[in-house]
Write a protein that holds these residues in place. Structure first.
Motif, PDB file in Angstrom:
ATOM      1  N   ILE A 350     -11.147 -16.549 -33.005  1.00  0.00           N
ATOM      2  CA  ILE A 350     -12.059 -16.459 -33.543  1.00  0.00           C
ATOM      3  C   ILE A 350     -12.278 -17.412 -34.758  1.00  0.00           C
ATOM      4  O   ILE A 350     -13.379 -18.092 -35.366  1.00  0.00           O
ATOM      5  CB  ILE A 350     -12.749 -15.470 -33.878  1.00  0.00           C
ATOM      6  N   LEU A 351     -11.311 -16.594 -35.670  1.00  0.00           N
ATOM      7  CA  LEU A 351     -11.461 -17.767 -37.302  1.00  0.00           C
ATOM      8  C   LEU A 351     -10.095 -17.305 -37.753  1.00  0.00           C
ATOM      9  O   LEU A 351      -8.908 -16.688 -37.917  1.00  0.00           O
ATOM     10  CB  LEU A 351     -12.396 -16.935 -38.497  1.00  0.00           C
ATOM     11  N   CYS A 362     -12.676 -11.850 -43.621  1.00  0.00           N
ATOM     12  CA  CYS A 362     -13.442 -13.051 -42.788  1.00  0.00           C
ATOM     13  C   CYS A 362     -13.384 -14.232 -43.659  1.00  0.00           C
ATOM     14  O   CYS A 362     -14.616 -15.154 -43.317  1.00  0.00           O
ATOM     15  CB  CYS A 362     -14.459 -12.514 -42.007  1.00  0.00           C
ATOM     16  N   GLN A 365     -15.850 -18.066 -45.256  1.00  0.00           N
ATOM     17  CA  GLN A 365     -16.856 -18.551 -43.897  1.00  0.00           C
ATOM     18  C   GLN A 365     -17.690 -18.052 -43.633  1.00  0.00           C
ATOM     19  O   GLN A 365     -18.836 -18.110 -42.709  1.00  0.00           O
ATOM     20  CB  GLN A 365     -15.604 -19.213 -42.767  1.00  0.00           C
ATOM     21  N   ALA A 366     -17.689 -16.834 -44.028  1.00  0.00           N
ATOM     22  CA  ALA A 366     -18.847 -16.286 -44.120  1.00  0.00           C
ATOM     23  C   ALA A 366     -20.232 -16.477 -44.056  1.00  0.00           C
ATOM     24  O   ALA A 366     -21.819 -16.127 -43.798  1.00  0.00           O
ATOM     25  CB  ALA A 366     -18.773 -14.843 -44.027  1.00  0.00           C
ATOM     26  N   ASN A 368     -21.074 -19.563 -43.848  1.00  0.00           N
ATOM     27  CA  ASN A 368     -21.555 -20.793 -42.625  1.00  0.00           C
ATOM     28  C   ASN A 368     -21.686 -19.889 -41.590  1.00  0.00           C
ATOM     29  O   ASN A 368     -22.728 -20.547 -40.556  1.00  0.00           O
ATOM     30  CB  ASN A 368     -20.463 -21.292 -42.802  1.00  0.00           C
ATOM     31  N   ASP A 369     -20.846 -19.004 -41.292  1.00  0.00           N
ATOM     32  CA  ASP A 369     -21.052 -17.468 -39.404  1.00  0.00           C
ATOM     33  C   ASP A 369     -21.128 -16.426 -40.194  1.00  0.00           C
ATOM     34  O   ASP A 369     -20.571 -15.877 -40.425  1.00  0.00           O
ATOM     35  CB  ASP A 369     -20.407 -18.633 -39.250  1.00  0.00           C
ATOM     36  N   LEU A 370     -22.945 -16.096 -40.216  1.00  0.00           N
ATOM     37  CA  LEU A 370     -23.206 -13.917 -40.588  1.00  0.00           C
ATOM     38  C   LEU A 370     -22.693 -14.033 -39.667  1.00  0.00           C
ATOM     39  O   LEU A 370     -22.405 -12.550 -39.793  1.00  0.00           O
ATOM     40  CB  LEU A 370     -24.307 -14.424 -40.711  1.00  0.00           C
ATOM     41  N   SER A 371     -22.675 -14.641 -38.463  1.00  0.00           N
ATOM     42  CA  SER A 371     -22.203 -13.332 -37.150  1.00  0.00           C
ATOM     43  C   SER A 371     -20.497 -12.672 -37.435  1.00  0.00           C
ATOM     44  O   SER A 371     -19.983 -12.483 -37.137  1.00  0.00           O
ATOM     45  CB  SER A 371     -22.463 -13.816 -35.877  1.00  0.00           C
ATOM     46  N   LEU A 372     -19.913 -13.552 -38.092  1.00  0.00           N
ATOM     47  CA  LEU A 372     -18.412 -13.444 -38.449  1.00  0.00           C
ATOM     48  C   LEU A 372     -18.621 -11.825 -38.664  1.00  0.00           C
ATOM     49  O   LEU A 372     -17.602 -11.033 -38.472  1.00  0.00           O
ATOM     50  CB  LEU A 372     -17.605 -13.942 -39.139  1.00  0.00           C
ATOM     51  N   ARG A 375     -19.754  -9.522 -35.767  1.00  0.00           N
ATOM     52  CA  ARG A 375     -18.088  -9.509 -35.140  1.00  0.00           C
ATOM     53  C   ARG A 375     -16.956  -8.886 -35.295  1.00  0.00           C
ATOM     54  O   ARG A 375     -16.512  -8.334 -34.338  1.00  0.00           O
ATOM     55  CB  ARG A 375     -18.213 -10.638 -34.376  1.00  0.00           C
ATOM     56  N   GLN A 409     -26.246  -7.498 -39.351  1.00  0.00           N
ATOM     57  CA  GLN A 409     -25.441  -7.560 -38.100  1.00  0.00           C
ATOM     58  C   GLN A 409     -25.049  -5.950 -38.476  1.00  0.00           C
ATOM     59  O   GLN A 409     -24.265  -5.816 -37.554  1.00  0.00           O
ATOM     60  CB  GLN A 409     -24.515  -8.187 -39.392  1.00  0.00           C
TER      61      GLN A 409
END
Length: 712
Positions: A350-351, A362, A365-366, A368-372, A375, A409
């Motif tokens: 995933i990352l 994580c 990069q979180a 840019n993509d808080l769904s990380l 997940r 989230q």
């Protein structure tokens, strides 16, 4: 005599229908005026009855000139008058049927012998009427649920307690109110505070016992300077564990200076600090090292999630914070097992720049993509199986542009796994923090503090889920001699209790010594035999590796000569000849009679481990073999007993059997037993044998204090 009856019924003390203020003041800032002002401000619904012979009205309330003139019998009276007037008030209130007196008045046992005599007179007067005393020299108490504030602390000027389910039991009034105020400043609610002062009657144990019974309290914070009735205190902790109510304790007086200060402040018996810690551990109570830690742990306990077995999963946006948290977890002993390898591979897919081990990073990069966040956290719980989750999100957790999405989230994960304990390390506004807390997250700016609190929740859970210990073995009554016995006599007493000793013989002369040595086989050990020489090695009173009959004869003369030079007044009964045991591990087992908690057993490894490293474990007596084995395995150097570096493992069961039987012997011997020292005890691959035994006989003072009946 120790108190053995149930915990005191404090219902009338904390929920009275009427309270009298003896020495009531019209000035709401004076000691006799503050309780009235606070109760009126808080909306106390009971009757407030001021007593002051110089006023007809106090703070808008009718004032009586005397106790006799009160329009009704108060359940509780606050006594805020000095010396002789306080004693008179106790007599008059008791005669009218008042059930409790809160003694603000100071100048009693805390100031010395004359004060102690005056305090004894107070107690005697109260007992004649079946009245209970809180104090003297106490700051009072509060029950926020009813608006009852018989207290004179200025801390309430900053605001009343917030709604909550934490109770505080404190010997020190100033520190107890400091705790309440510190909790209020952190927006943590405290339902009740009881300060006990000199504890002439009611003590911290009584306050804890009552809070265990109170359905409005889930968590108990306690502060103690010294415990006067050890069995009562231990009993209150046992009640709390049965009720699954955590008790977090701050105990001062560890140092010599601190212990002296405690004595002068509350006239308490400090006792042995290591023994106090052992009593807390025995009953699953948590000892806090600082005010901050005390509050942190109590705050975490309000979630009422006690994970068993506990393990920590960490999600972070900072590798550095992950290292800090890992260090804190290792220091606390909180396991942080790695994520399963398959889960790590999936998170890497995933990352690719993530670190999926544990802590799970994580990265930035979180942003840019808080769904990380959702997940990765879901993977930690569903695949890693961690019982406690700590998330380090620092400022992004409070950023208006990101916090709502982060919260969404996390809440989605939490809804799927509501049984886990969740803590966040974020820097956010007070309003944002309230949102997170309303969702059920614990908040700590410092993630290391979060680790300590999460670890404590696991220790509480382990204690709450423990099976009852095996009962100690039965023991016959022990009749101690009038004075300290010799080593041979001590071993005979212990052998009758099933405690194995090295084969030996007491010998009055050279011929008997030679015959004994030849029966055992060479080499042998020889010792001076005297009830007056307890520490034989200090005078050269022990000889090893005696290899033949001539050496036995020379050894006998040597030992008797050394005793004559170094202890000329000592009684000499001859020499002791014993089989010399080789191999095994040298241990020490002992009993000390603690002035507060009674006989306490100790076990450790001998030699440098006890003398320099002080690697020993304590436990109140008596106990069974399961507890004894747990004590032995809790020694830091226990691997030396279990077979480290290719050594044959020792017979732990035999050593535990000896320790358990020693604990029973200590109880059966009664209060005249001052101490026992078995050093060394040889733990062999088969069996355990005491090679030396010292029993000291004392005056026989019982532990605990005499108290009035629990219910007035």
């Amino acid at each position: 005599m120790s108190r053995t009856e149930p915990a005191a019924d404090l219902a009338a003390l904390v929920r009275p229908g009427a309270v009298a203020i003896i020495g009531a003041s019209a000035d709401p800032t004076r000691i006799g005026g503050r309780p009235i002002a606070y109760m009126r401000r808080a909306g106390f619904q009971g009757a407030i009855l001021p007593v002051n012979p110089n006023r007809a009205e106090v703070q808008g309330l009718p004032c009586s000139a005397s106790v006799a003139a009160l329009p009704q019998v108060p359940d509780v009276a606050v006594i805020a008058v000095p010396g002789a007037a306080a004693l008179q008030a106790v007599e008059e209130l008791g005669a009218r049927g008042t059930r409790f007196a809160v003694m603000f008045t100071a100048g009693y046992a805390e100031i010395g012998e004359a004060g102690a005599e005056a305090q004894a007179a107070l107690v005697a007067a109260a007992r004649r009427h079946g009245m209970r005393l809180l104090g003297p020299n106490c700051l009072g108490l509060f029950n926020a649920a009813t608006g009852f504030y018989p207290i004179f602390s200025a801390s309430l000027e900053g605001g009343l307690p917030l709604p909550g389910r934490i109770g505080i039991a404190s010997q020190s009034g100033a520190y107890g109110t400091h705790l309440f105020a510190a909790c209020r400043n952190r927006e943590i609610g405290t339902a009740m505070l009881i300060t006990t002062g000199n504890e002439a009657d009611l003590a911290v144990a009584d306050a804890i016992g009552w809070m265990v019974q109170d359905d409005g309290i889930d968590v108990i914070m306690a502060y103690a300077e010294g415990i006067q009735d050890g069995p009562a205190f231990a009993g209150a902790l046992a009640e709390a564990r049965r009720a699954r109510k955590p008790v977090i304790v701050m105990k001062v007086g560890r140092s010599a200076v601190g212990s002296a200060a405690a004595q002068s402040h509350t006239a308490s018996i400090a006792g042995n600090d290591a023994v106090f810690s052992a009593v807390l551990a025995e009953h699953g109570a948590i000892r806090a090292r600082s005010t901050e830690e005390l509050i942190d742990i109590a705050y975490a306990a309000t979630r009422r999630i006690y994970p068993v077995p506990n393990s920590l999963g960490v999600i972070t946006i900072s590798g550095g914070a992950g290292v800090l948290i890992s260090d804190a977890a290792e220091a606390a002993g909180l396991p942080m097992p790695p994520m399963p390898e398959e889960a790590q591979r999936r998170l890497k897919a995933i990352l690719p720049i993530a670190s999926p081990l544990n802590p799970v990073d994580c990265t930035a990069q979180a942003f840019n993509d808080l769904s990380l966040i959702g997940r990765f956290t879901e993977a930690m719980i569903a695949e890693g199986g961690y019982a406690s989750i700590l998330a380090f999100f620092t400022q992004i957790g409070g950023a208006p542009s990101m916090a709502p999405a982060i919260r969404a989230q996390l809440n989605a994960v939490k809804a799927r796994h509501p049984d886990r304990l969740y803590a966040l390390s974020v820097l956010a506004s007070a309003e944002r923090n309230r949102d997170y807390e309303a969702d059920g997250y614990l908040l700590y700016e410092d993630p290391a503090r979060a680790v300590i609190a999460l670890d404590a929740m696991g220790r509480l859970g382990a204690s709450f889920s423990e099976s009852p210990p095996v009962p100690p073995p039965a023991g016959a009554p022990v009749r101690l001699p009038d004075a300290n016995p010799s080593e041979a006599e001590a071993k005979r007493l212990l052998a009758a209790a099933g405690i194995a000793t090295v084969p030996e013989a007491a010998c009055a002369d050279e011929a008997a010594a030679v015959a004994a040595a030849e029966s055992f086989g060479f080499p042998v050990v020889m010792k001076i035999l005297s009830p007056d020489i307890l520490h034989k090695t200090e005078i050269g009173g022990v000889l090893l590796d005696i290899g033949d009959a001539d050496a036995v004869r020379r050894g006998t003369a040597t030992l008797i000569g050394r005793a004559a030079r170094h202890a000329p007044s000592a009684r000499i009964d001859g020499v002791l000849v014993a089989r010399q045991i080789k191999g095994g591990v040298e241990c020490i087992l002992g009993i000390q009679r603690d002035p507060v908690f009674g006989p306490v057993a100790m076990v450790g490894l001998g030699g440098v481990f006890v003398e320099v490293m002080r690697d020993v474990v304590f436990r109140r007596c008596p106990f069974g073999e399961d507890v004894a084995e747990a004590m032995i395995r809790a020694i830091k150097a226990a691997p030396l007993l279990t077979g480290a570096r290719g050594r044959p493992p020792c017979d732990i069961a035999a050593l535990a059997r000896m320790l358990s039987r020693l604990s029973v012997f200590a109880v059966q011997a009664g209060p005249r037993l001052a101490s026992i020292d078995l050093n060394p005890v040889f733990a062999l691959p088969e069996g355990a044998f005491a090679a030396d035994a010292v029993i000291e006989v004392g005056e026989g003072r019982s532990v605990g204090v005499s108290r009035p009946a629990a219910t007035p």
